[in-house]
Design a protein around this motif. Sequence first.
Motif, mmCIF file in Angstrom:
data_model
loop_
_atom_site.group_PDB
_atom_site.id
_atom_site.type_symbol
_atom_site.label_atom_id
_atom_site.label_comp_id
_atom_site.label_asym_id
_atom_site.label_seq_id
_atom_site.Cartn_x
_atom_site.Cartn_y
_atom_site.Cartn_z
ATOM 1 N N LEU A 505 1.148 -1.077 -0.317
ATOM 2 C CA LEU A 505 0.289 -0.215 0.149
ATOM 3 C C LEU A 505 0.676 1.344 -0.339
ATOM 4 O O LEU A 505 0.400 2.351 -0.288
ATOM 5 C CB LEU A 505 -0.652 -0.345 1.011
ATOM 6 C CG LEU A 505 -2.465 0.971 0.952
ATOM 7 C CD1 LEU A 505 -3.038 0.292 -0.209
ATOM 8 C CD2 LEU A 505 -3.041 0.662 2.107
ATOM 9 N N ALA A 506 2.380 1.053 0.698
ATOM 10 C CA ALA A 506 3.112 1.827 0.460
ATOM 11 C C ALA A 506 3.228 2.707 -1.455
ATOM 12 O O ALA A 506 3.569 3.902 -0.946
ATOM 13 C CB ALA A 506 4.118 2.189 1.159
ATOM 14 N N LEU A 507 3.158 1.903 -2.144
ATOM 15 C CA LEU A 507 3.241 1.806 -3.347
ATOM 16 C C LEU A 507 2.071 2.740 -4.689
ATOM 17 O O LEU A 507 2.596 3.437 -5.667
ATOM 18 C CB LEU A 507 3.757 1.094 -3.884
ATOM 19 C CG LEU A 507 5.558 0.284 -3.694
ATOM 20 C CD1 LEU A 507 5.781 -1.155 -4.491
ATOM 21 C CD2 LEU A 507 5.953 1.606 -3.238
ATOM 22 N N VAL A 508 0.890 2.980 -3.416
ATOM 23 C CA VAL A 508 -0.124 3.291 -4.285
ATOM 24 C C VAL A 508 -0.286 4.771 -3.942
ATOM 25 O O VAL A 508 -0.047 5.171 -3.445
ATOM 26 C CB VAL A 508 -0.605 2.523 -3.365
ATOM 27 C CG1 VAL A 508 -2.410 3.381 -4.325
ATOM 28 C CG2 VAL A 508 -1.319 0.906 -3.315
ATOM 29 N N THR A 509 -0.206 4.970 -4.993
ATOM 30 C CA THR A 509 -0.789 6.428 -5.792
ATOM 31 C C THR A 509 -1.879 6.464 -6.337
ATOM 32 O O THR A 509 -2.327 5.162 -7.109
ATOM 33 C CB THR A 509 0.312 7.463 -6.233
ATOM 34 O OG1 THR A 509 0.651 6.993 -7.453
ATOM 35 C CG2 THR A 509 1.724 7.234 -5.394
ATOM 36 N N ASP A 510 -2.333 7.405 -7.204
ATOM 37 C CA ASP A 510 -3.049 7.924 -8.599
ATOM 38 C C ASP A 510 -2.852 7.381 -9.470
ATOM 39 O O ASP A 510 -3.378 7.292 -10.314
ATOM 40 C CB ASP A 510 -3.432 9.724 -7.878
ATOM 41 C CG ASP A 510 -2.924 10.066 -8.377
ATOM 42 O OD1 ASP A 510 -1.148 10.290 -8.877
ATOM 43 O OD2 ASP A 510 -2.941 11.217 -8.842
ATOM 44 N N ARG A 511 -2.006 7.001 -9.840
ATOM 45 C CA ARG A 511 -1.129 5.968 -11.074
ATOM 46 C C ARG A 511 -0.714 4.945 -10.876
ATOM 47 O O ARG A 511 0.068 4.129 -11.450
ATOM 48 C CB ARG A 511 0.447 6.872 -11.107
ATOM 49 C CG ARG A 511 -0.006 8.314 -10.849
ATOM 50 C CD ARG A 511 -0.031 9.373 -12.142
ATOM 51 N NE ARG A 511 0.057 8.735 -13.598
ATOM 52 C CZ ARG A 511 -0.892 9.312 -15.017
ATOM 53 N NH1 ARG A 511 -1.344 9.127 -14.918
ATOM 54 N NH2 ARG A 511 0.046 8.236 -15.889
ATOM 55 N N THR A 512 -1.574 4.472 -9.688
ATOM 56 C CA THR A 512 -1.407 2.863 -10.020
ATOM 57 C C THR A 512 -2.580 2.207 -9.697
ATOM 58 O O THR A 512 -3.614 2.026 -8.300
ATOM 59 C CB THR A 512 -0.398 2.848 -7.992
ATOM 60 O OG1 THR A 512 -0.045 3.454 -8.004
ATOM 61 C CG2 THR A 512 -0.393 1.117 -8.358
ATOM 62 N N PRO A 513 -3.287 1.817 -11.059
ATOM 63 C CA PRO A 513 -4.556 1.525 -11.097
ATOM 64 C C PRO A 513 -4.703 -0.433 -10.390
ATOM 65 O O PRO A 513 -3.405 -0.651 -10.476
ATOM 66 C CB PRO A 513 -4.735 1.010 -13.090
ATOM 67 C CG PRO A 513 -3.591 1.631 -13.286
ATOM 68 C CD PRO A 513 -2.669 2.091 -12.174
ATOM 69 N N VAL A 514 -5.809 -0.207 -9.568
ATOM 70 C CA VAL A 514 -5.622 -1.359 -8.980
ATOM 71 C C VAL A 514 -6.934 -2.392 -8.910
ATOM 72 O O VAL A 514 -8.104 -2.344 -9.538
ATOM 73 C CB VAL A 514 -6.210 -1.728 -7.508
ATOM 74 C CG1 VAL A 514 -5.975 -2.013 -6.670
ATOM 75 C CG2 VAL A 514 -5.127 -0.433 -6.916
ATOM 76 N N PHE A 515 -6.467 -3.376 -10.556
ATOM 77 C CA PHE A 515 -7.146 -4.576 -10.651
ATOM 78 C C PHE A 515 -7.083 -5.653 -9.543
ATOM 79 O O PHE A 515 -6.988 -6.339 -9.149
ATOM 80 C CB PHE A 515 -6.830 -5.249 -12.120
ATOM 81 C CG PHE A 515 -6.317 -4.239 -13.165
ATOM 82 C CD1 PHE A 515 -7.442 -3.800 -13.974
ATOM 83 C CD2 PHE A 515 -5.148 -3.411 -12.850
ATOM 84 C CE1 PHE A 515 -7.134 -2.854 -15.162
ATOM 85 C CE2 PHE A 515 -5.208 -2.705 -14.191
ATOM 86 C CZ PHE A 515 -5.845 -2.517 -14.801
ATOM 87 N N ALA A 516 -9.224 -5.277 -9.625
ATOM 88 C CA ALA A 516 -9.435 -6.531 -8.242
ATOM 89 C C ALA A 516 -10.441 -7.685 -8.724
ATOM 90 O O ALA A 516 -11.336 -7.520 -8.941
ATOM 91 C CB ALA A 516 -10.294 -5.581 -7.281
ATOM 92 N N VAL A 517 -10.473 -9.011 -8.912
ATOM 93 C CA VAL A 517 -10.617 -10.386 -8.956
ATOM 94 C C VAL A 517 -11.627 -10.676 -8.311
ATOM 95 O O VAL A 517 -11.686 -10.998 -7.240
ATOM 96 C CB VAL A 517 -9.711 -11.060 -9.711
ATOM 97 C CG1 VAL A 517 -10.020 -12.122 -10.046
ATOM 98 C CG2 VAL A 517 -8.856 -10.239 -10.381
ATOM 99 N N PHE A 518 -13.039 -10.305 -8.401
ATOM 100 C CA PHE A 518 -13.896 -11.059 -7.790
ATOM 101 C C PHE A 518 -14.496 -12.071 -8.608
ATOM 102 O O PHE A 518 -15.368 -11.783 -9.710
ATOM 103 C CB PHE A 518 -15.097 -9.462 -7.821
ATOM 104 C CG PHE A 518 -14.496 -8.877 -6.742
ATOM 105 C CD1 PHE A 518 -14.481 -8.424 -5.171
ATOM 106 C CD2 PHE A 518 -14.245 -7.674 -7.734
ATOM 107 C CE1 PHE A 518 -13.942 -7.899 -4.720
ATOM 108 C CE2 PHE A 518 -13.497 -6.665 -7.270
ATOM 109 C CZ PHE A 518 -13.522 -6.700 -5.343
#
Length: 606
Positions: A505-518
């Motif tokens: 989470l320390a690397l997450v910014t608004d330039r880090t898309p997160v693809f969440a698989v459900f």
Amino acid sequence: MCGIIACVGPRRTVDRLVTGLENLEYRGYDSAGVAIQNGSGVEVHKRSGRVGELKEEVPLGKQADVGIGHTRWSTHGPPTDENAHPHTPSDENVAVVHNGIIENYSELRDELEAKGHEFTSDTDTEVIPHLVDERLEETGDPEVAFRETVRELEGSYAIAAIMDGHDGLFAARQGSPLVVGLDDDAHYLASDVPAFLDYTDDVMYLEDGDVVVIEEDDLSLTDLSGTPVAREVQTVDWDPSETGKGVYDHYMLKEINHQPTALSNTIQGRADPESETVQLEDFPPETFEDVRDVHFVACGTSYHAAMFGAKMLRDGGISANAYRASEYGLQTDTIDDETLVVAVTQSGETADTLSAMRQAADKGASVVTVTNVVGSTAAREADESLFIRAGPEIGVAATKTFSSQVVSLALLSQRVLGDATTGEQRDDLADFLASLQQLPEHIEQVLDFSAAKRLAQHYSNHNAYFFIGRGVANAVAMEGALKFKEITYEHAEGFAAGELKHGPLALVTDRTPVFAVFTGDEDHDRKTLNNAKEAQTRGAPIVSVAPADHPSLEFADEHLQVPSSSPEWVGLLANVQLQLLSYYAAETLSRPIDKPRNLAKSVTVE
């Protein structure tokens, strides 16, 4: 790694060698070369770069009766003209191509240099033609010289050699694949069947210790001591058109789109929802009755497929784990005759997976391989084999073979649970198998309506890409990240969703898309949803990969839709979306999609 092609017979050997190299380029593309013997010496053409560049220098159409070719993935020495194969001694009376690693090459090279031999490359391979030259001078017999050379080598190898004055080919294998192709007017030798599938589908797989001498009208197969051995001639059930790109720009896109057909072949005759049975042709009833533990061993994409299989067995009450094959001996010592080891390898030649299989067999475990290649080393060494029936896959980034592996492992898991006294098949087996039969149609829907191209272009200039999920969705997330980094060269990571807050989470910014698989597993999805929201509060755009009615759509920034099905199959459908995402992202960035840098299709060295 690396690809060997050889041809004995037709006058247009040069053209057939080049065609074979083009068909084998997925095994390596750092450099390439050919050598021919046409009655006036051994003629070599080689250079760094890809086969297309070599074609500019090769005399296409030139008459020759015997030749060898090689496309290289570098291990010893960088990809230079000098390190390209074939290799020759100073007088160029011998030419050799080689896959594998000669472990004692330093000692051999020192001995040869002390005798006056001069070396021009950094490769371990170059000792082989110098040794042949030395033994040829001593014995005057090409076959004896070749056999004596091979006896001196330590390590793994597939070797093919031609010599001045001899209208034939010599080859040997130990730990690296070689297959002979048989035709009415020619014989072929290659690392893999697609090399000569344009000309013949009758093949003979060589085994470790085999030495073959091929002449225009004769083929002799012996062990290293010269004792004749016999190998079965098989007909490969692959259509030559499957090894071409057809209407597609890249093999990868063709193979993504071929998944409905590949999975139909995987499923055919194996799943019957009405009788709630799984029928696997080579596994009679009670095959797995005494299984206590199941160890899946695999590498890369196959490891992610193995994660599916292990979870499905654990859900049924059997102890099961997926191990990275390269770490297998370091991670477990609980292997005995009640252990089932399932080796998952697309090619059947992955060195680390073969090593894990052998460790397990030595300790008394039963070994089953799940592979795409009939006649591969894994198929021959395992107690039994389950073939995934995906057809040839040429793109370096595995796509359709992953889907076929997952389905094959799902079916295998239910057979094991049905046999073993400690496990139980799932309560919803009829629905599970019925939804499996719908899977090809559901993949067609994903392919027809995916938004992956738009999203790939939208996020193409971002800093990093995270993929998260739980349960089987964790395996999908890891596979999605692997595909993305393989062919885009962008930073991508796959995580168990709960681990996002423990560092990444320390690397997450608004330039880090997160693809969440459900996947529709309510407990897993609820927790993944919370993890995705945590990332969103730190500015990350969230892309939900989920069915149309999923709760994640209430907050996600974007959506990659998949049809509703059993959670395992929703995971596999989500994987197709992520394959398309990776493909279109790489296309947007103008990457060499089928031939990503530093990678090759089959990893045959440890």
